[in-house]
Design a protein around this motif. Sequence first.
Motif, PDB file in Angstrom:
ATOM      1  N   UNK A  23       0.825  -1.207   0.000  1.00 24.85           N
ATOM      2  CA  UNK A  23       0.000   0.000   0.000  1.00 24.85           C
ATOM      3  C   UNK A  23       0.861   1.259   0.000  1.00 24.85           C
ATOM      4  N   UNK A  24       1.915   1.261   0.789  1.00 20.36           N
ATOM      5  CA  UNK A  24       2.804   2.421   0.790  1.00 20.36           C
ATOM      6  C   UNK A  24       3.473   2.599  -0.567  1.00 20.36           C
ATOM      7  N   UNK A  25       3.914   1.512  -1.163  1.00 21.79           N
ATOM      8  CA  UNK A  25       4.598   1.621  -2.448  1.00 21.79           C
ATOM      9  C   UNK A  25       3.661   2.133  -3.541  1.00 21.79           C
ATOM     10  N   UNK A  26       2.379   1.812  -3.432  1.00 23.46           N
ATOM     11  CA  UNK A  26       1.407   2.250  -4.427  1.00 23.46           C
ATOM     12  C   UNK A  26       0.969   3.702  -4.198  1.00 23.46           C
ATOM     13  N   UNK A  27       0.896   4.143  -2.941  1.00 21.40           N
ATOM     14  CA  UNK A  27       0.183   5.379  -2.618  1.00 21.40           C
ATOM     15  C   UNK A  27       1.052   6.496  -2.055  1.00 21.40           C
ATOM     16  N   UNK A  28       2.322   6.239  -1.820  1.00 24.24           N
ATOM     17  CA  UNK A  28       3.192   7.269  -1.258  1.00 24.24           C
ATOM     18  C   UNK A  28       3.548   8.317  -2.302  1.00 24.24           C
ATOM     19  N   UNK A  29       3.453   9.586  -1.899  1.00 28.24           N
ATOM     20  CA  UNK A  29       3.929  10.683  -2.733  1.00 28.24           C
ATOM     21  C   UNK A  29       5.397  10.923  -2.381  1.00 28.24           C
ATOM     22  N   UNK A  30       6.326  10.604  -3.275  1.00 25.91           N
ATOM     23  CA  UNK A  30       7.748  10.737  -2.927  1.00 25.91           C
ATOM     24  C   UNK A  30       8.185  12.178  -2.740  1.00 25.91           C
ATOM     25  N   UNK A  31       7.394  13.115  -3.229  1.00 22.91           N
ATOM     26  CA  UNK A  31       7.778  14.529  -3.111  1.00 22.91           C
ATOM     27  C   UNK A  31       7.604  15.078  -1.699  1.00 22.91           C
ATOM     28  N   UNK A  32       6.630  14.523  -0.955  1.00 21.63           N
ATOM     29  CA  UNK A  32       6.415  15.050   0.399  1.00 21.63           C
ATOM     30  C   UNK A  32       6.331  13.971   1.473  1.00 21.63           C
ATOM     31  N   UNK A  33       6.424  12.685   1.089  1.00 22.02           N
ATOM     32  CA  UNK A  33       6.402  11.606   2.061  1.00 22.02           C
ATOM     33  C   UNK A  33       5.049  11.291   2.642  1.00 22.02           C
ATOM     34  N   UNK A  34       3.973  11.872   2.079  1.00 24.33           N
ATOM     35  CA  UNK A  34       2.612  11.631   2.554  1.00 24.33           C
ATOM     36  C   UNK A  34       1.888  10.676   1.622  1.00 24.33           C
ATOM     37  N   UNK A  35       0.798  10.102   2.128  1.00 29.39           N
ATOM     38  CA  UNK A  35       0.027   9.124   1.370  1.00 29.39           C
ATOM     39  C   UNK A  35      -1.161   9.770   0.668  1.00 29.39           C
ATOM     40  N   UNK A  36      -1.407   9.323  -0.558  1.00 29.14           N
ATOM     41  CA  UNK A  36      -2.701   9.527  -1.192  1.00 29.14           C
ATOM     42  C   UNK A  36      -3.636   8.427  -0.689  1.00 29.14           C
ATOM     43  N   UNK A  37      -4.934   8.660  -0.773  1.00 29.84           N
ATOM     44  CA  UNK A  37      -5.855   7.627  -0.293  1.00 29.84           C
ATOM     45  C   UNK A  37      -6.047   6.502  -1.289  1.00 29.84           C
ATOM     46  N   UNK A  38      -6.225   6.828  -2.568  1.00 34.13           N
ATOM     47  CA  UNK A  38      -6.697   5.837  -3.529  1.00 34.13           C
ATOM     48  C   UNK A  38      -5.889   5.846  -4.824  1.00 34.13           C
ATOM     49  N   UNK A  39      -5.914   4.708  -5.491  1.00 31.11           N
ATOM     50  CA  UNK A  39      -5.343   4.575  -6.833  1.00 31.11           C
ATOM     51  C   UNK A  39      -6.311   3.768  -7.686  1.00 31.11           C
TER      52      UNK A  39
END
Length: 367
Positions: A175-191
Amino acid sequence: MNTFTPSSTNPVTMPPLDLAVALYDHYESIDEVKHYYGLLAIYALARAAELIHDNTALLNRCRNILKRFPLEIKHPNYNFINYRIGGIPRAYMLYRGHMTDEATRIYVHEYAEQLMHSPRSDSGVVLNMRRQNEIARQMVWIDVAMPVTPFLLFAGLTFGQPDWIDEAARQTFLHYDELLNPDNGLLHQCKNFTVPGAVTDDHWGRGNGWGLIALTELVQYLPADSPHRRQAEQYFVDHTRALLPHQSPRGLWRQEIPLPTAWEESSGTGLILYGYGVGLRLGLLPADQFRPAFDRGIAGLRQHAIKADGSIELSCPGCRCPGEGERRGTVAAYVEDKQPYRDEPHGAAPLILALTEEARLNQSTNA
């Protein structure tokens, strides 16, 4: 967009464990505790009970609550099968030796096996049991890490099933690998909810909390020699550090975490503070940076989100890729289409969890 001005309400000064039980009592008085957010509240109550000196009555209460599952509950339409038998708290109570009856052992073992064999997306994440058509098979949402990882982890530790423990860690990392925003280290909810391959625009507060609680349980309970420990600790530290700059002046995190005009949200704040408390206790987070943030957060919840009667404020209603048409999954939909209200039911468990960590840290400080 909404901003909240400082409240003149006096903070609730009740001791943390007393307040944790009061929050659960109030929640139970207004709703039957059975949905996934209710199961997390039972889990939080069990954790509170373990910290109370004379805890027999409260642990018995937790047992009696959980023994109603599955036969005495009128079940809603669950997304995940393990909810039927009491989910995370049933597995935790078994793991901790608080429920050793044969029915609990059978239920937890059976539903862990079912979860291990549930359908997966092409990327390997566990699917919502009610959404398994071809489009839904590719939908990934961070909320799933919360019901899957702790349940499989506690079940695997109880029954000595390393493959269940492996899958618990794997699901969170996927889930982290799919949803992490590498620019700010925060998660998006959905893909894959809007356009194939696209993530939602958000960095939703409770969504980041759902991811963090899965990591929090991994760093607490993975065996010291687990091959997953280093990765779990790295993901945990990275995520907690990414969240730190976004704490509001009142000590809370926001509905859209990096947006300073978004409204402050209590359930995500509670989950983040739970992670911070655990990280501080385990020595994974430096006290000089994270203890002040933890203390500000608890003070903020006590003043702005928790009322003396046990009611709660500022929790986001149910929220999965909100909005319609081109608006779906946008920051505006997360912030403007979802508004908090008193006693929103997702909020009780995160606040109780945060209070249990307040109690633990207070105990270690006073020892």
